[in-house]
Write a protein that holds these residues in place. Sequence first.
Motif, PDB file in Angstrom:
ATOM      1  N   TYR A   7       1.073  -1.144   0.004  1.00 20.40           N
ATOM      2  CA  TYR A   7       0.004  -0.091   0.135  1.00 20.40           C
ATOM      3  C   TYR A   7       0.842   1.415  -0.033  1.00 20.40           C
ATOM      4  O   TYR A   7       0.595   2.094  -0.763  1.00 20.40           O
ATOM      5  N   ALA A   8       1.835   1.323   0.845  1.00 18.45           N
ATOM      6  CA  ALA A   8       2.957   2.418   0.964  1.00 18.45           C
ATOM      7  C   ALA A   8       3.404   2.879  -0.544  1.00 18.45           C
ATOM      8  O   ALA A   8       3.593   3.828  -0.898  1.00 18.45           O
ATOM      9  N   LYS A   9       3.717   1.633  -1.389  1.00 16.84           N
ATOM     10  CA  LYS A   9       4.275   1.715  -2.639  1.00 16.84           C
ATOM     11  C   LYS A   9       3.501   2.043  -3.624  1.00 16.84           C
ATOM     12  O   LYS A   9       3.796   2.802  -4.548  1.00 16.84           O
ATOM     13  N   ASN A  10       2.210   1.663  -3.737  1.00 16.46           N
ATOM     14  CA  ASN A  10       1.333   1.649  -4.796  1.00 16.46           C
ATOM     15  C   ASN A  10      -0.120   2.452  -4.557  1.00 16.46           C
ATOM     16  O   ASN A  10      -0.940   2.748  -5.275  1.00 16.46           O
ATOM     17  N   LYS A  11      -0.237   2.896  -3.003  1.00 21.70           N
ATOM     18  CA  LYS A  11      -1.376   3.511  -2.807  1.00 21.70           C
ATOM     19  C   LYS A  11      -2.682   2.740  -3.188  1.00 21.70           C
ATOM     20  O   LYS A  11      -3.843   3.311  -3.400  1.00 21.70           O
ATOM     21  N   LYS A  12      -2.646   1.619  -3.196  1.00 23.56           N
ATOM     22  CA  LYS A  12      -3.862   0.634  -3.268  1.00 23.56           C
ATOM     23  C   LYS A  12      -3.507  -0.782  -2.627  1.00 23.56           C
ATOM     24  O   LYS A  12      -2.424  -1.085  -2.343  1.00 23.56           O
ATOM     25  N   SER A  13      -4.525  -1.419  -2.131  1.00 22.78           N
ATOM     26  CA  SER A  13      -4.427  -2.492  -1.423  1.00 22.78           C
ATOM     27  C   SER A  13      -4.122  -3.713  -2.422  1.00 22.78           C
ATOM     28  O   SER A  13      -4.497  -3.715  -3.549  1.00 22.78           O
ATOM     29  N   ILE A  14      -3.775  -4.940  -1.981  1.00 20.57           N
ATOM     30  CA  ILE A  14      -3.391  -5.988  -2.656  1.00 20.57           C
ATOM     31  C   ILE A  14      -4.335  -7.188  -2.376  1.00 20.57           C
ATOM     32  O   ILE A  14      -4.361  -7.319  -1.074  1.00 20.57           O
ATOM     33  N   ALA A  15      -4.550  -7.844  -3.530  1.00 22.42           N
ATOM     34  CA  ALA A  15      -5.623  -9.039  -3.351  1.00 22.42           C
ATOM     35  C   ALA A  15      -4.863 -10.095  -2.925  1.00 22.42           C
ATOM     36  O   ALA A  15      -3.567 -10.257  -2.975  1.00 22.42           O
ATOM     37  N   ILE A  16      -5.467 -11.069  -2.183  1.00 19.42           N
ATOM     38  CA  ILE A  16      -4.598 -12.107  -1.801  1.00 19.42           C
ATOM     39  C   ILE A  16      -4.348 -12.987  -2.869  1.00 19.42           C
ATOM     40  O   ILE A  16      -3.121 -13.532  -3.020  1.00 19.42           O
ATOM     41  N   ALA A  17      -5.085 -13.076  -3.993  1.00 26.25           N
ATOM     42  CA  ALA A  17      -4.305 -13.745  -5.195  1.00 26.25           C
ATOM     43  C   ALA A  17      -3.127 -13.084  -5.812  1.00 26.25           C
ATOM     44  O   ALA A  17      -2.081 -13.792  -5.835  1.00 26.25           O
ATOM     45  N   GLU A  18      -2.991 -11.984  -5.701  1.00 27.01           N
ATOM     46  CA  GLU A  18      -2.011 -11.301  -6.110  1.00 27.01           C
ATOM     47  C   GLU A  18      -0.710 -11.380  -5.262  1.00 27.01           C
ATOM     48  O   GLU A  18       0.355 -11.632  -5.649  1.00 27.01           O
ATOM     49  N   ARG A  22       3.328 -13.448  -5.515  1.00 28.30           N
ATOM     50  CA  ARG A  22       4.661 -12.722  -4.946  1.00 28.30           C
ATOM     51  C   ARG A  22       5.346 -13.267  -3.980  1.00 28.30           C
ATOM     52  O   ARG A  22       6.336 -13.163  -3.915  1.00 28.30           O
ATOM     53  N   ASN A  23       4.321 -14.087  -3.249  1.00 26.08           N
ATOM     54  CA  ASN A  23       5.088 -14.669  -2.017  1.00 26.08           C
ATOM     55  C   ASN A  23       5.900 -15.918  -2.237  1.00 26.08           C
ATOM     56  O   ASN A  23       5.310 -16.834  -2.675  1.00 26.08           O
ATOM     57  N   LYS A  24       7.182 -15.998  -1.913  1.00 32.79           N
ATOM     58  CA  LYS A  24       8.035 -17.069  -2.080  1.00 32.79           C
ATOM     59  C   LYS A  24       7.516 -18.426  -1.442  1.00 32.79           C
ATOM     60  O   LYS A  24       7.620 -19.431  -2.392  1.00 32.79           O
ATOM     61  N   PHE A  25       7.201 -18.214  -0.203  1.00 27.76           N
ATOM     62  CA  PHE A  25       6.601 -19.638   0.393  1.00 27.76           C
ATOM     63  C   PHE A  25       5.393 -20.018  -0.276  1.00 27.76           C
ATOM     64  O   PHE A  25       5.477 -21.222  -0.683  1.00 27.76           O
ATOM     65  N   LEU A  26       4.404 -19.274  -0.795  1.00 28.13           N
ATOM     66  CA  LEU A  26       3.315 -19.711  -1.149  1.00 28.13           C
ATOM     67  C   LEU A  26       3.589 -20.174  -2.768  1.00 28.13           C
ATOM     68  O   LEU A  26       3.000 -21.366  -3.138  1.00 28.13           O
ATOM     69  N   GLN A  27       4.409 -19.643  -3.214  1.00 30.36           N
ATOM     70  CA  GLN A  27       4.910 -20.160  -4.555  1.00 30.36           C
ATOM     71  C   GLN A  27       5.633 -21.612  -4.614  1.00 30.36           C
ATOM     72  O   GLN A  27       5.307 -22.408  -5.267  1.00 30.36           O
ATOM     73  N   THR A  28       6.521 -21.716  -3.647  1.00 27.79           N
ATOM     74  CA  THR A  28       6.952 -23.063  -3.236  1.00 27.79           C
ATOM     75  C   THR A  28       6.175 -24.110  -3.046  1.00 27.79           C
ATOM     76  O   THR A  28       6.135 -25.237  -3.513  1.00 27.79           O
ATOM     77  N   LEU A  29       5.067 -23.635  -2.314  1.00 29.81           N
ATOM     78  CA  LEU A  29       3.936 -24.744  -1.755  1.00 29.81           C
ATOM     79  C   LEU A  29       3.216 -25.209  -3.080  1.00 29.81           C
ATOM     80  O   LEU A  29       2.771 -26.384  -3.195  1.00 29.81           O
ATOM     81  N   LYS A  30       2.756 -24.052  -4.003  1.00 21.80           N
ATOM     82  CA  LYS A  30       2.087 -24.306  -5.144  1.00 21.80           C
ATOM     83  C   LYS A  30       2.849 -25.393  -5.817  1.00 21.80           C
ATOM     84  O   LYS A  30       2.209 -26.175  -6.708  1.00 21.80           O
ATOM     85  N   LYS A  31       4.160 -25.224  -6.027  1.00 24.48           N
ATOM     86  CA  LYS A  31       4.931 -26.025  -6.988  1.00 24.48           C
ATOM     87  C   LYS A  31       4.845 -27.415  -6.557  1.00 24.48           C
ATOM     88  O   LYS A  31       4.683 -28.249  -7.183  1.00 24.48           O
ATOM     89  N   HIS A  32       4.962 -27.537  -5.142  1.00 23.62           N
ATOM     90  CA  HIS A  32       5.239 -28.866  -4.492  1.00 23.62           C
ATOM     91  C   HIS A  32       4.022 -29.543  -4.145  1.00 23.62           C
ATOM     92  O   HIS A  32       3.805 -30.814  -4.163  1.00 23.62           O
ATOM     93  N   HIS A  33       3.105 -28.663  -3.642  1.00 23.59           N
ATOM     94  CA  HIS A  33       1.791 -29.317  -3.254  1.00 23.59           C
ATOM     95  C   HIS A  33       0.717 -28.549  -3.687  1.00 23.59           C
ATOM     96  O   HIS A  33       0.165 -27.649  -2.899  1.00 23.59           O
ATOM     97  N   PRO A  34       0.178 -28.500  -5.019  1.00 25.93           N
ATOM     98  CA  PRO A  34      -0.882 -27.578  -5.369  1.00 25.93           C
ATOM     99  C   PRO A  34      -2.313 -27.650  -4.876  1.00 25.93           C
ATOM    100  O   PRO A  34      -2.699 -26.631  -4.597  1.00 25.93           O
ATOM    101  N   GLN A  35      -2.444 -28.802  -4.170  1.00 25.30           N
ATOM    102  CA  GLN A  35      -3.771 -28.792  -3.752  1.00 25.30           C
ATOM    103  C   GLN A  35      -3.697 -28.195  -2.094  1.00 25.30           C
ATOM    104  O   GLN A  35      -4.752 -27.619  -1.805  1.00 25.30           O
ATOM    105  N   ARG A  36      -2.543 -28.328  -1.517  1.00 22.14           N
ATOM    106  CA  ARG A  36      -2.410 -27.573  -0.108  1.00 22.14           C
ATOM    107  C   ARG A  36      -2.356 -26.064  -0.427  1.00 22.14           C
ATOM    108  O   ARG A  36      -3.013 -25.111   0.260  1.00 22.14           O
TER     109      ARG A  36
END
Length: 114
Positions: A7-18, A22-36
């Motif tokens: 928000y400080a950088k873009n002056k708008k809120s970020i959606a959970i999907a977006e 961007r989140n490294k942990f979630l991207q790793t989880l998606k790669k190895h455990h897509p259902q989780r």
Amino acid sequence: RDKAKYYAKNKKSIAIAEWGQRNKFLQTLKKHHPQRFDSLQAAMKSYNARIMNRLQFNTTYTIIDNLRQVAEYIVATPLFIKKLVEQLKMDKSAAPFQVDLLIAVHGVKSTVTD
């Protein structure tokens, strides 16, 4: 923290999907455990919509009070809970409980201009 930085950088809120893209942990989880990943993302959306109010960066009111005194009440709350839990453990009657904190302030001022 990520939401506030975004928000400080873009002056708008970020959606959970977006944010998930961007989140490294979630991207790793998606790669190895897509259902989780799907389950976790759905749970976060549900929690955000039903339970946790969204962070409000644009305020409509300013609190008129002593910040130090308000902070003291906030800091004292977990200390009160800790002491209460310790007493309940000694009594061996540690039933579930809930603490609601309400702080009445001296005044508020609208930040909305006509």
